[in-house]
Design an enzyme around this catalytic site. Structure first.
Site, PDB file in Angstrom:
ATOM      1  CG  ASP A   1      36.294  42.632  40.939  1.00  0.00           C
ATOM      2  OD1 ASP A   1      35.931  42.722  42.127  1.00  0.00           O
ATOM      3  OD2 ASP A   1      36.528  41.533  40.384  1.00  0.00           O
TER       4      ASP A   1
ATOM      5  CE  LYS B   1      39.434  40.838  44.338  1.00  0.00           C
ATOM      6  NZ  LYS B   1      38.898  41.441  43.098  1.00  0.00           N
TER       7      LYS B   1
ATOM      8  CB  ILE C   1      34.683  34.209  45.531  1.00  0.00           C
ATOM      9  CG1 ILE C   1      36.145  34.340  45.959  1.00  0.00           C
ATOM     10  CG2 ILE C   1      33.757  34.825  46.568  1.00  0.00           C
ATOM     11  CD1 ILE C   1      37.146  34.000  44.912  1.00  0.00           C
TER      12      ILE C   1
END
Length: 307
Positions: free
Chosen positions: A168, A90, A14
């Site tokens: 998730d 997050k 990510i």
């Protein structure tokens, strides 16, 4: 004003896909360091731990935390105690209470804390919110179905306790739903757990708003082919569909909003803003809904999952 000097903790997919390009295009930030046990970023100072990074970079202003949620609390506390502004990927933590503690600590230290719900910054989300605010919602349905093997190959942490499993991606949907719909609460849930995992692979959750509007959520992590990231709302003004994770909006079958995705650039713009304005932005509603689904959820054992 001079750029905010920022470091990244946890250098994974990510970070390379989203955080690095977003920072590179934002003149408010200067990426000066990173901390990771197994990876590094070229051209900046690299450290093995957040402790060594905080000690080794004296003029660091902010830290972006991108490790799995089970390990974020301790890192966030260290950064806040060192007087650094903190950006949290997050979900912001593994539990609601630990994030509440971080909110208190950030206030005590006079620094900014940011829970970065990236899906809220999808291009059609605000248009959907405006449409729904101008009409009465009769019911809503959230359908978030994707292929875990495609998006999280060989990632063990997501199947561990605290890794959230199908929540998730599901929490992305909840971050949008809590932004565009009236406040709601969980009434019942059914969670499917693979026999060899500690987190669910699918779930069905029923919500109800304070006004009695029903909202149903369907999550599945085994969908192959086209992926489904959609929110449907039946309203007095017609059928609304917010699709493609918030990128497209259609009313009564007619496309009314679609723009290129720029979620992470928008996140870092927001982070710079709250630092300049000297406040925090931490909404716990999406994480609270996940916690409530686990609390009320009926556990259903299903076949083992293997990558």
């Amino acid at each position: 004003m001079k750029p905010i000097k920022i470091g990244i903790v946890g250098v994974g997919k990510i970070v390379r896909d989203q955080h690095l390009p977003a920072l590179a295009g934002n003149g408010d930030f200067e990426l000066v360091c990173a901390a990771s046990r197994n990876a590094s970023i070229d051209g900046i100072a690299n450290f093995a731990t957040i402790e060594s990074m905080l000690e080794g970079v004296a003029d660091l202003d902010a830290v972006s935390l991108c490790m799995p949620p089970q390990y974020r609390y301790d890192a966030a506390r260290k950064a806040l105690e060192a007087g650094k502004h903190v950006f949290m990927e997050k979900p912001p933590g593994a539990t609601v209470r630990e994030v509440e503690d971080l909110i208190d600590l950030a206030e005590q230290k006079g620094v900014s804390l940011f829970a970065s719900w990236h899906s809220r910054y999808a291009p059609a989300v605000e248009a959907a919110k405006e449409f729904l605010a101008a009409t009465r919602i009769r019911s809503a349905r959230i359908v978030w179905k994707e292929d875990v093997r495609r998006w999280h190959p060989n990632q063990d942490w997501i199947w561990q306790a605290g890794g959230l499993g199908v929540f998730d991606p599901g929490i992305n949907a909840l971050s949008i739903a809590t932004h565009i719909l009236s406040p709601m609460y969980v009434t019942k849930a059914a969670l499917q757990f693979p026999a060899n995992k500690d987190a669910p692979v699918a779930a069905e959750i029923d919500f109800r708003t304070a006004q009695g509007t029903p909202v149903k959520m369907e999550l599945d992590w085994l969908q192959t082919g086209p992926q489904s990231w959609d929110i449907h709302a039946d309203t007095d003004a017609g059928e609304m569909v917010l699709s493609s994770g918030g990128a497209k909006l259609a009313i009564n079958g007619e496309a009314v909003h679609e723009q290129p995705e720029r979620e992470y650039p928008a996140l870092y713009e927001r982070f710079a803003q709250i630092i300049r304005d000297d406040h925090s932005d931490v909404d716990l509603a999406p994480l609270q809904h996940v916690a409530d689904a686990f609390m009320l959820g009926r556990r259903i054992a299903v076949e083992p999952f293997y990558d």
